[in-house]
Write an enzyme that holds these catalytic residues in place. Structure first.
Site, mmCIF file in Angstrom:
data_model
loop_
_atom_site.group_PDB
_atom_site.id
_atom_site.type_symbol
_atom_site.label_atom_id
_atom_site.label_comp_id
_atom_site.label_asym_id
_atom_site.label_seq_id
_atom_site.Cartn_x
_atom_site.Cartn_y
_atom_site.Cartn_z
ATOM 1 C CG ASP A 94 -2.211 0.821 0.905
ATOM 2 O OD1 ASP A 94 -2.171 1.633 -0.037
ATOM 3 O OD2 ASP A 94 -3.217 0.687 1.631
HETATM 4 C C1 NOJ Z 1 -4.080 3.827 0.102
HETATM 5 C C2 NOJ Z 1 -5.246 2.936 0.309
HETATM 6 O O1 NOJ Z 1 -5.160 2.281 1.561
HETATM 7 C C3 NOJ Z 1 -5.439 1.872 -0.769
HETATM 8 O O2 NOJ Z 1 -6.686 1.271 -0.585
HETATM 9 C C4 NOJ Z 1 -5.304 2.479 -2.141
HETATM 10 O O3 NOJ Z 1 -5.516 1.485 -3.126
HETATM 11 C C5 NOJ Z 1 -3.961 3.141 -2.276
HETATM 12 N N1 NOJ Z 1 -3.831 4.193 -1.276
HETATM 13 C C6 NOJ Z 1 -3.723 3.726 -3.665
HETATM 14 O O4 NOJ Z 1 -4.514 4.835 -3.861
#
Ligand code: NOJ
Length: 720
Positions: free
Chosen positions: A261
């Site tokens: 993430d």
């Molecule tokens: C953070 C989020 O937790 C995740 O769900 C997301 O896909 C990513 N950012 C990318 O935007």
């Protein structure tokens, strides 16, 4: 493309580039300034950008093509970029938030919506979507419950697999886009419901309740997976070898790409498990994480770690190969734009067919929580008042709405006006939707309009950016202002229906007591207002069922129907228990206000003749559970028939009931249907006290009905 040959020709830096994902903004000529600005802060230099293998956060086919051209020109082997994006509940045409989609209990609808999103996204240049999110959502304080189908492992798994099928298709259609299931694992159980907080779960609870929905997506062939931000037992998921290697790769046989993430590598330093970014890379690579999102620690430190023998070239090669393989499967080496096309964007985005599907999804995921008989309103009414902070609010598409825009959303006011062209439809906002607001500037006007109207649509709730990532709340009530408005309007006109907009279950015991009808639209997306109007005035018949319990009070969270037994249960969980050493609250009931599976219709459905094909089953045999469901109403409607099981005695405490199957029936007025479910010994397996996934002989209760609370029951025995 012979990717093995390609790999053999790549330098280490090139390979590490493929394991890095950055924001698309860094790739554009006009944003070069960013390299010395925000990019420099992230330690991102020109080199990283030239070699990076994938990007996120871009907006259109034109931008995608330009970025792809520039990137391929700079990449020594002209390897195309992968473009990834959060396409969570629609791209330009937005359908309801995933929590609402869970309430539809309709896998075909979910698949169709995901397909629509994939098409719209693919023509804008998206190759991979960071969806579906399969975090079990049992604590409404957590803002991200809106991204999950809900609180139940079986429902989530079935909805998740439908999302994967919808996005990915069979991989042969040019509109198919790989999906990425997230956030692995158990991100939905943060301490006290606070986003990014630690998760503490036993291995039993993790495997029994939290992992199955991710597994269902892996079994459906999902191509990517994203570890969660949180720690479990103190280990950040990005560095969790047990999860990423033992369970995901070895036990489940996952062959796809693991992407961290956003900035999660560096967060390991903040968690205090890595001294610096280099140590974080060692942890992540050794756990089995392939791509690093939005930071460049792998790019910067992998060489040193290789030289020190702390990670291996085999690991880097295997990860790079997985990324190249995904690009190859998508045909990017031959056609780096894939189906990105400005012309197709114009043709598909917000086209009538997509709007119609988004409207149907909003209708089928809305939940009629209460109806004393005021709904549906007659379409012959002359004077209607649409009141409240969400009456003419276009911000109802929900968080994570891709490229969706508020300006495309149909408000409730517009929906009612379109449906009742001859009626006089008056409106006032009453008050704002701000959290904690106390002032009701238009109270007098609201009361006047309400008292003059034949019927009132009172639009209350939670603004779209008050749920979602980072938006945990400790209080889940409507603001004092919204409640003042509600009391006054309901006092002025009893023919009032409340329409709720919300990204999570709210705490509404008083509203529920004083409002004659409550229709929960969640955050319904582009066509929300049309869907609400059609439901309120009977052109559509509500059929959504709650996929997440509505608590009486925040103090009950986490709250879910499939809880374990306690040694000291209360006699009546629906009432406040005043005395006794039992598992109670002194001030609220134990049960939620509205239970999982609850949802009314304008019809009444009766359930009868629950019969089992046998009293005893053995492994390899099938038990048929039959029930007759009758539509006693005057309209066509849909009813989700739910089957629950309770394992009466087992080596570990089992839930009071667990959803095992469901079917959404379509019934004409007066029609009845026989529903037959099949149960096998495999459906009765669980993680036993010895850790095995197995069934245990004994007595089971099987329950079928319209909610987790209104059930017919019978028993059978499993003999082994
Ligand atoms: C953070 C989020 O937790 C995740 O769900 C997301 O896909 C990513 N950012 C990318 O935007």
């Amino acid at each position: 493309m012979d990717i093995k040959k390609l790999l053999s020709e790549m330098t280490l830096a090139e390979k590490l580039g493929q394991l890095t994902q950055l924001n698309a903004v860094f790739f554009n000529a006009e944003n070069d300034a960013d390299i010395t600005g925000p990019a420099a802060k992230l330690h991102i230099g020109e080199d990283d950008i030239s070699l990076t293998g994938s990007v996120l956060n871009f907006t259109s086919a034109a931008l995608m093509k330009k970025t792809q051209d520039a990137a391929m020109a700079r990449q020594p082997h002209h390897i195309p970029l992968l473009f990834m994006q959060d396409v969570i509940h629609g791209f330009r045409t937005v359908y309801p938030i995933p929590l609402a989609m869970g309430c539809s209990f309709d896998e075909t609808l979910v698949e169709d919506c995901a397909r629509m999103a994939a098409k719209e996204a693919a023509v804008s240049g998206v190759h991979v979507t960071f969806s579906p999110m399969m975090d079990l959502a049992r604590d409404a304080r957590w803002g991200r419950v809106m991204e999950s189908p809900g609180e139940d492992p079986t429902l989530n798994g079935r909805v998740g697999a439908a999302f994967v099928r919808g996005y990915q298709g069979d991989g042969t259609d040019p509109y198919d886009i790989p999906a990425c299931v997230k956030h692995f694992a158990a991100y939905g159980a943060p301490e006290a419901g606070r986003d990014y907080a630690p998760v503490e779960l036993s291995e039993h609870t993790l495997r029994e309740y939290y992992l199955p929905a991710y597994r269902a997506c892996v079994d459906a062939g999902v191509k990517m997976i994203m570890p969660a931000f949180n720690t479990i037992g103190g280990v950040p998921c990005t560095a969790n070898r047990h999860l990423l290697d033992t369970i995901l790769r070895r036990e489940w046989g996952f062959k796809g790409v693991v992407i961290s993430d956003y900035h999660a590598h560096h967060e390991m330093v903040k968690h205090g498990v890595a001294e610096n970014d280099k140590e974080a890379v060692a942890l992540a690579v050794n756990a089995g994480c392939d791509i690093e999102m939005m930071s460049t620690a792998t790019y910067r430190f992998a060489k040193e770690l290789l030289d020190e023998g702390r990670i291996t070239m085999e690991q880097i090669d295997a990860a790079t190969l997985r990324v190249l393989e995904l690009k190859n499967q998508l045909g990017l080496f031959e056609n780096p734009y894939r189906v990105a096309s400005e012309k197709e964007e114009k043709r598909l985005h917000l086209c009538p067919e997509h709007r119609a599907l988004a409207r149907r999804a909003a209708e089928e995921s809305a939940v009629l929580l209460k109806n004393d008989g005021v709904l549906p309103f007659s379409k012959a009414l002359r004077k209607v008042a649409v009141i409240g902070p969400f009456a003419k609010e276009q911000g109802i598409k929900g968080n994570w709405a891709g490229n969706g825009r508020d300006e495309d959303c149909v408000t409730v006011l517009a929906g009612v006006r379109t449906l009742l062209p001859d009626a006089e439809v008056a409106t006032t906002r009453g008050c704002s939707w701000e959290l904690g607001e106390t002032k009701v500037p238009d109270l007098e006007e609201a009361v006047e309009l309400a008292s003059e109207a034949d019927a009132v649509v009172l639009c209350l709730g939670e603004y779209q950016h008050h749920s979602g990532e980072g938006n945990s709340r400790a209080t889940l009530t409507l603001s004092p202002a919204q409640m003042t408005l509600a009391r006054a309007v309901l006092d002025a006109n009893k023919n009032t229906a409340v329409v709720l907009f919300n990204g999570r279950p709210l705490v509404i015991p008083e509203l529920s007591a004083i409002a004659p009808a409550i229709l929960d639209m969640w955050q319904p997306g582009t066509e929300g207002g049309n869907a609400a109007a059609r439901l309120l005035f009977g052109d559509a018949n509500p059929c959504g069922k709650l996929s997440m319990s509505f608590p009486y009070h925040e103090g009950q969270c986490p709250i879910y129907y499939s809880h374990l037994h306690t040694g000291r249960p209360v006699a009546n969980p629906k009432e406040i228990t005043q005395t006794g050493y039992c598992s109670r609250y002194m001030d609220v009931p134990v049960d939620p206000l509205y239970v999982f599976g609850h949802g009314l219709s304008y019809n009444t459905y009766t359930y009868d003749n629950l019969t089992l094909s046998a009293d005893v089953i053995h492994p390899g045999e099938e038990l048929e559970v039959a029930v007759t469901v009758k539509n006693e109403g005057k309209r066509y409607g849909k009813e989700t028939v739910q089957l629950y099981i309770r394992d009466k005695v087992a080596s570990v405490a089992r839930p009071v009931k667990e959803l095992k199957d469901f079917v959404k029936l379509e019934l004409e007025a007066g029609e009845s249907a026989a529903v037959i479910f099949t149960i096998t010994e495999e459906d009765l397996r669980f993680h036993t006290v010895s850790g095995a996934f197995d069934s245990e002989a004994g007595e089971f209760e099987v329950m079928v009905g319209k909610s987790s609370d209104e059930l017919l029951a019978a028993t059978f025995r499993l003999e082994k």
